[in-house]
Design a protein around this motif. Sequence first.
Motif, PDB file in Angstrom:
ATOM      1  N   LEU A 118       0.845  -1.187   0.000  1.00  0.00           N
ATOM      2  CA  LEU A 118       0.000   0.000   0.000  1.00  0.00           C
ATOM      3  C   LEU A 118       0.883   1.240   0.000  1.00  0.00           C
ATOM      4  O   LEU A 118       1.876   1.315   0.726  1.00  0.00           O
ATOM      5  CB  LEU A 118      -0.910  -0.001   1.228  1.00  0.00           C
ATOM      6  N   THR A 119       0.535   2.221  -0.815  1.00  0.00           N
ATOM      7  CA  THR A 119       1.327   3.443  -0.915  1.00  0.00           C
ATOM      8  C   THR A 119       0.480   4.645  -0.524  1.00  0.00           C
ATOM      9  O   THR A 119      -0.743   4.638  -0.673  1.00  0.00           O
ATOM     10  CB  THR A 119       1.854   3.648  -2.345  1.00  0.00           C
ATOM     11  N   VAL A 120       1.172   5.662  -0.038  1.00  0.00           N
ATOM     12  CA  VAL A 120       0.475   6.888   0.359  1.00  0.00           C
ATOM     13  C   VAL A 120       0.257   7.766  -0.858  1.00  0.00           C
ATOM     14  O   VAL A 120       0.933   7.642  -1.882  1.00  0.00           O
ATOM     15  CB  VAL A 120       1.280   7.645   1.424  1.00  0.00           C
ATOM     16  N   ASN A 121      -0.696   8.683  -0.748  1.00  0.00           N
ATOM     17  CA  ASN A 121      -0.969   9.635  -1.818  1.00  0.00           C
ATOM     18  C   ASN A 121       0.222  10.575  -1.974  1.00  0.00           C
ATOM     19  O   ASN A 121       0.687  11.183  -0.996  1.00  0.00           O
ATOM     20  CB  ASN A 121      -2.240  10.429  -1.493  1.00  0.00           C
ATOM     21  N   SER A 122       0.738  10.692  -3.187  1.00  0.00           N
ATOM     22  CA  SER A 122       1.956  11.481  -3.425  1.00  0.00           C
ATOM     23  C   SER A 122       1.696  12.741  -4.244  1.00  0.00           C
ATOM     24  O   SER A 122       2.634  13.316  -4.799  1.00  0.00           O
ATOM     25  CB  SER A 122       2.993  10.609  -4.140  1.00  0.00           C
ATOM     26  N   ASN A 123       0.442  13.188  -4.328  1.00  0.00           N
ATOM     27  CA  ASN A 123       0.129  14.357  -5.158  1.00  0.00           C
ATOM     28  C   ASN A 123       0.866  15.600  -4.684  1.00  0.00           C
ATOM     29  O   ASN A 123       1.311  16.426  -5.500  1.00  0.00           O
ATOM     30  CB  ASN A 123      -1.375  14.600  -5.163  1.00  0.00           C
ATOM     31  N   ASP A 124       1.004  15.768  -3.366  1.00  0.00           N
ATOM     32  CA  ASP A 124       1.688  16.955  -2.855  1.00  0.00           C
ATOM     33  C   ASP A 124       3.155  16.965  -3.265  1.00  0.00           C
ATOM     34  O   ASP A 124       3.705  18.023  -3.586  1.00  0.00           O
ATOM     35  CB  ASP A 124       1.582  16.997  -1.319  1.00  0.00           C
ATOM     36  N   ILE A 125       3.782  15.788  -3.261  1.00  0.00           N
ATOM     37  CA  ILE A 125       5.194  15.717  -3.639  1.00  0.00           C
ATOM     38  C   ILE A 125       5.372  15.998  -5.126  1.00  0.00           C
ATOM     39  O   ILE A 125       6.322  16.661  -5.540  1.00  0.00           O
ATOM     40  CB  ILE A 125       5.764  14.319  -3.307  1.00  0.00           C
ATOM     41  N   LEU A 126       4.433  15.518  -5.934  1.00  0.00           N
ATOM     42  CA  LEU A 126       4.589  15.600  -7.386  1.00  0.00           C
ATOM     43  C   LEU A 126       4.062  16.899  -7.986  1.00  0.00           C
ATOM     44  O   LEU A 126       4.229  17.131  -9.178  1.00  0.00           O
ATOM     45  CB  LEU A 126       3.867  14.410  -8.043  1.00  0.00           C
ATOM     46  N   SER A 127       3.424  17.730  -7.178  1.00  0.00           N
ATOM     47  CA  SER A 127       2.792  18.942  -7.722  1.00  0.00           C
ATOM     48  C   SER A 127       3.800  19.919  -8.296  1.00  0.00           C
ATOM     49  O   SER A 127       3.436  20.776  -9.113  1.00  0.00           O
ATOM     50  CB  SER A 127       1.967  19.623  -6.630  1.00  0.00           C
ATOM     51  N   CYS A 128       5.067  19.811  -7.879  1.00  0.00           N
ATOM     52  CA  CYS A 128       6.078  20.767  -8.353  1.00  0.00           C
ATOM     53  C   CYS A 128       6.749  20.335  -9.652  1.00  0.00           C
ATOM     54  O   CYS A 128       7.596  21.046 -10.182  1.00  0.00           O
ATOM     55  CB  CYS A 128       7.141  20.961  -7.274  1.00  0.00           C
ATOM     56  N   ILE A 129       6.392  19.158 -10.179  1.00  0.00           N
ATOM     57  CA  ILE A 129       7.042  18.665 -11.397  1.00  0.00           C
ATOM     58  C   ILE A 129       6.470  19.389 -12.614  1.00  0.00           C
ATOM     59  O   ILE A 129       5.251  19.403 -12.824  1.00  0.00           O
ATOM     60  CB  ILE A 129       6.843  17.151 -11.545  1.00  0.00           C
ATOM     61  N   PRO A 130       7.319  19.980 -13.440  1.00  0.00           N
ATOM     62  CA  PRO A 130       6.821  20.671 -14.641  1.00  0.00           C
ATOM     63  C   PRO A 130       6.517  19.692 -15.762  1.00  0.00           C
ATOM     64  O   PRO A 130       7.121  18.627 -15.855  1.00  0.00           O
ATOM     65  CB  PRO A 130       7.991  21.575 -15.015  1.00  0.00           C
ATOM     66  N   GLU A 131       5.572  20.055 -16.619  1.00  0.00           N
ATOM     67  CA  GLU A 131       5.259  19.224 -17.789  1.00  0.00           C
ATOM     68  C   GLU A 131       6.223  19.593 -18.907  1.00  0.00           C
ATOM     69  O   GLU A 131       6.149  20.682 -19.473  1.00  0.00           O
ATOM     70  CB  GLU A 131       3.814  19.444 -18.222  1.00  0.00           C
ATOM     71  N   ILE A 132       7.121  18.697 -19.214  1.00  0.00           N
ATOM     72  CA  ILE A 132       8.197  18.960 -20.167  1.00  0.00           C
ATOM     73  C   ILE A 132       7.998  18.201 -21.475  1.00  0.00           C
ATOM     74  O   ILE A 132       8.294  18.710 -22.561  1.00  0.00           O
ATOM     75  CB  ILE A 132       9.557  18.585 -19.537  1.00  0.00           C
ATOM     76  N   ILE A 133       7.502  16.982 -21.384  1.00  0.00           N
ATOM     77  CA  ILE A 133       7.320  16.156 -22.584  1.00  0.00           C
ATOM     78  C   ILE A 133       6.095  16.645 -23.355  1.00  0.00           C
ATOM     79  O   ILE A 133       5.002  16.790 -22.788  1.00  0.00           O
ATOM     80  CB  ILE A 133       7.149  14.680 -22.197  1.00  0.00           C
ATOM     81  N   MET A 168       5.937  10.054 -14.234  1.00  0.00           N
ATOM     82  CA  MET A 168       6.061  10.181 -15.685  1.00  0.00           C
ATOM     83  C   MET A 168       4.895  10.972 -16.279  1.00  0.00           C
ATOM     84  O   MET A 168       5.086  11.777 -17.197  1.00  0.00           O
ATOM     85  CB  MET A 168       6.149   8.788 -16.315  1.00  0.00           C
ATOM     86  N   HIS A 169       3.684  10.769 -15.750  1.00  0.00           N
ATOM     87  CA  HIS A 169       2.537  11.540 -16.231  1.00  0.00           C
ATOM     88  C   HIS A 169       2.717  13.028 -15.938  1.00  0.00           C
ATOM     89  O   HIS A 169       2.360  13.883 -16.768  1.00  0.00           O
ATOM     90  CB  HIS A 169       1.249  11.032 -15.580  1.00  0.00           C
ATOM     91  N   LYS A 170       3.275  13.345 -14.764  1.00  0.00           N
ATOM     92  CA  LYS A 170       3.514  14.746 -14.423  1.00  0.00           C
ATOM     93  C   LYS A 170       4.504  15.388 -15.383  1.00  0.00           C
ATOM     94  O   LYS A 170       4.377  16.560 -15.737  1.00  0.00           O
ATOM     95  CB  LYS A 170       4.027  14.855 -12.984  1.00  0.00           C
ATOM     96  N   PHE A 171       5.494  14.617 -15.811  1.00  0.00           N
ATOM     97  CA  PHE A 171       6.462  15.137 -16.775  1.00  0.00           C
ATOM     98  C   PHE A 171       5.861  15.267 -18.172  1.00  0.00           C
ATOM     99  O   PHE A 171       6.442  15.931 -19.022  1.00  0.00           O
ATOM    100  CB  PHE A 171       7.693  14.234 -16.836  1.00  0.00           C
TER     101      PHE A 171
END
Length: 300
Positions: A82-97, A239-242
Amino acid sequence: MAMKVWAKITFPDANAEVNRTKSALEEVQALIEVDGINNSLFELEVAAKKDYDLALVLQEKIWAKKITFIYDHFKSFHKRDLTVNSNDILSCIPEIIIMDDNLALMVVPSADEIKAAIFDLDPSSTPGPDGFPGTFYHCCWSIVCPKVCLAVQNFFSEGVITKGFIPKIFAMRISILLPRLISEEQDVFPRGKIISNICMASELANLMHSKSFGGGLALKLDIKKAFDTLDWVFLFDVMHKFGFSQLFTDRLQQIFLSSRLSILINGGLVGFFGVERGLRQGTHFLPSFLSLLKRSCVAR
């Protein structure tokens, strides 16, 4: 050492029992050689053989129990946690691709691209799922080229998974995008970069004893079983965030799910089971994916 202590506590010492009963049987047989057979020695020999046979059966059962225990341990270890929600960690990733990048990642490879991926393999590498090392394909490319190319191209056009060189092709395509995805300061995983962080760490260690306001603190962080416990869902979220497309990550998931592991015990393979997390060390994807994760989480 810990494994030996655990084994002694969990399982009886069957080997000692086998050695004891074997020695007892040999002693009786030695007496028969010297004194000749009689009723008393005959009965002792029968009893000793029975004890020895029972000890061998016990040894076999314990080994079977150990093998089952080890197999179940590694099978459960590779199940997804089971994994925790990581949206807060990933919110700073810019969309580059961008869309053109995603189209280039999923375009059906040409025969020349497939050949380049295969000839980039280490000729003396460990044989893959098909049982052939890289040197086999290098030497026999003119013979195997049509079928290998057809199998790889079917994956990109129809999504038919095949054990082959698809991970290598994906890794080569992702490596082209890595300079845009990772920071200049990251030196650990990208291929071809000089590891200058060693010099930087040495300089920082020397500065630890210098006087400074508030004092100094150094932390060395490591992740236990980092390769084996990597969560695929988290990786795909990164990867989706990127900007990687859903189709691309779906194809990656197909490759991951097609993996099968087997446990090597006493020189023999025991069972096969699927995996739900982790990346095998040495896989073509590993440097690229760990670079993405480091930038998305640690570097930020």
